[in-house]
Write a protein that holds these residues in place. Structure first.
Motif, PDB file in Angstrom:
ATOM      1  N   GLN A   1      -7.273  -5.163   7.536  1.00 24.71           N
ATOM      2  CA  GLN A   1      -7.988  -6.264   6.899  1.00 24.71           C
ATOM      3  C   GLN A   1      -8.122  -5.952   5.413  1.00 24.71           C
ATOM      4  O   GLN A   1      -8.139  -4.795   5.016  1.00 24.71           O
ATOM      5  CB  GLN A   1      -9.391  -6.427   7.502  1.00 24.71           C
ATOM      6  N   PHE A   2      -8.235  -7.002   4.603  1.00 27.27           N
ATOM      7  CA  PHE A   2      -8.394  -6.773   3.167  1.00 27.27           C
ATOM      8  C   PHE A   2      -9.286  -7.826   2.535  1.00 27.27           C
ATOM      9  O   PHE A   2      -9.483  -8.916   3.074  1.00 27.27           O
ATOM     10  CB  PHE A   2      -7.036  -6.746   2.459  1.00 27.27           C
TER      11      PHE A   2
ATOM     12  N   MET B   1      -1.460  -7.852   6.691  1.00 26.91           N
ATOM     13  CA  MET B   1      -2.859  -7.714   7.116  1.00 26.91           C
ATOM     14  C   MET B   1      -3.577  -9.055   7.092  1.00 26.91           C
ATOM     15  O   MET B   1      -3.105 -10.027   6.502  1.00 26.91           O
ATOM     16  CB  MET B   1      -3.611  -6.750   6.195  1.00 26.91           C
TER      17      MET B   1
ATOM     18  N   ARG C   1       0.846  -1.183   0.000  1.00 20.71           N
ATOM     19  CA  ARG C   1       0.000   0.000   0.000  1.00 20.71           C
ATOM     20  C   ARG C   1       0.887   1.241   0.000  1.00 20.71           C
ATOM     21  O   ARG C   1       2.105   1.140   0.095  1.00 20.71           O
ATOM     22  CB  ARG C   1      -0.958  -0.002   1.197  1.00 20.71           C
TER      23      ARG C   1
ATOM     24  N   LEU D   1     -12.393  -9.069   5.134  1.00 22.27           N
ATOM     25  CA  LEU D   1     -12.813  -7.728   5.532  1.00 22.27           C
ATOM     26  C   LEU D   1     -14.174  -7.788   6.209  1.00 22.27           C
ATOM     27  O   LEU D   1     -15.138  -8.304   5.652  1.00 22.27           O
ATOM     28  CB  LEU D   1     -12.869  -6.820   4.296  1.00 22.27           C
TER      29      LEU D   1
ATOM     30  N   TRP E   1      -6.514 -11.517   5.889  1.00 18.36           N
ATOM     31  CA  TRP E   1      -7.381 -11.717   4.730  1.00 18.36           C
ATOM     32  C   TRP E   1      -8.811 -11.956   5.191  1.00 18.36           C
ATOM     33  O   TRP E   1      -9.120 -12.963   5.804  1.00 18.36           O
ATOM     34  CB  TRP E   1      -6.882 -12.893   3.893  1.00 18.36           C
TER      35      TRP E   1
ATOM     36  N   TYR F   1      -8.510  -2.535   1.259  1.00 17.97           N
ATOM     37  CA  TYR F   1      -8.102  -2.752   2.652  1.00 17.97           C
ATOM     38  C   TYR F   1      -8.661  -1.667   3.550  1.00 17.97           C
ATOM     39  O   TYR F   1      -9.028  -0.580   3.101  1.00 17.97           O
ATOM     40  CB  TYR F   1      -6.579  -2.820   2.775  1.00 17.97           C
TER      41      TYR F   1
END
Length: 290
Positions: free
Chosen positions: A179-180, A87, A45, A91, A89, A167
């Motif tokens: 989270q993504f 992060m 990111r 969301l 996996w 994310y």
């Protein structure tokens, strides 16, 4: 869709591919040939300039006087625009997220409805565009004769795959948690026989447009979400990948079982027999005409 993928890069390899050596949550980094939802994986990111200045001040805080801090921060270029942020996996909707919350998580998000649902639109509007770099992903297809699903590993001949993700970060300032979810699009022709959806794959020259949330608008970035035009390599994988407990390179190196080998050999023998019989009949017929 995408329910399992392979992430087998060393830290050095991932840094070279992503173009950054900056990490967040690096202590949760690990590799796997069978990554499943709820696992922690590095996402590429982009930091905003404001975030970078804040971090640089924090790094210098206990070492120098305030005036010296400001001067060094002002003169230091932003040479680490990207960051590898480990992060989770899956969301969860931001409005229902809490420590004790058991709400279901979304592991895939359809590109067509990203701006129609608040759980995706709000993070995207806040700049939550990231890239998941993987070796490849798995997809399953039901075998009509065997009445069970066979896994396939999808990759490219040389290089990694770049998946577009949405994310969201924790609202706690001291937290590095995030989270993504993986964005999906209509499947490319070369994999449509497996499934009608696939991850939104980006070309290397499209990464800046997707990641640079300051320079490129959300509307511009969303135009990149379409079926990949290039060829993908599809190979049958081991059925051991069906269990998330199994891991290792052998999962993507499919080998026939003895039963499958015997069945294949038997089928070939039958086909060869009829093929040979047909050739003999044709030969006899020709001899008669002569």
């Amino acid at each position: 869709m995408c329910g399992r993928f392979v992430f087998a890069f060393s830290k050095d390899e991932l840094e070279n591919i992503s173009g950054t050596k900056r990490w967040l949550n690096a202590e949760k980094y690990h590799t796997s040939y069978n990554v499943a939802p709820s696992a922690y994986v590095p996402i590429v990111r982009t930091f905003t300039p404001e975030q970078q200045v804040k971090e640089q001040v924090e790094e210098l805080k206990v070492k120098e006087e305030p005036q010296e801090q400001d001067e060094k921060v002002a003169n230091k270029p932003f040479d680490a625009k990207r960051v590898l942020h480990v992060m989770k996996w899956g969301l969860q909707p931001f409005w229902s997220r809490s420590v004790s919350n058991t709400a279901k998580t979304c592991v895939n998000a359809r590109s067509e409805t990203l701006l129609e649902k608040n759980m995706f639109r709000v993070p995207l509007k806040a700049g939550g565009r990231g890239v998941l770099i993987v070796n490849g992903f798995y997809e399953w297809k039901k075998d009509a004769e065997e009445k069970r699903k066979n896994p396939y590993f999808i990759s490219v001949e040389n290089g990694p795959l770049y998946m577009a993700v949405v994310y969201d970060l924790s609202k706690e300032k001291s937290s590095k948690e995030g989270q993504f979810t993986i964005i999906t699009v209509d499947a490319s022709p070369c994999v449509a026989w497996l499934h009608d959806r696939m991850p939104a794959l980006l070309e290397p020259n499209q990464l800046d447009v997707w990641l640079d949330t300051k320079k490129f608008s959300l509307e511009e970035a969303l135009t990149l979400l379409r079926p990949l035009e290039g060829n993908l390599k599809v190979q049958q994988a081991s059925r051991r990948v069906n269990s998330v407990r199994n891991d290792g390179a052998e999962l993507i190196s499919y080998k026939r079982t003895r039963e499958e080998t015997d069945r294949s050999t038997s089928q070939s023998s039958i086909e060869n027999f009829f093929s040979s019989s047909s050739r003999n009949k044709c030969t006899k017929g020709n001899d008669m005409k002569e």
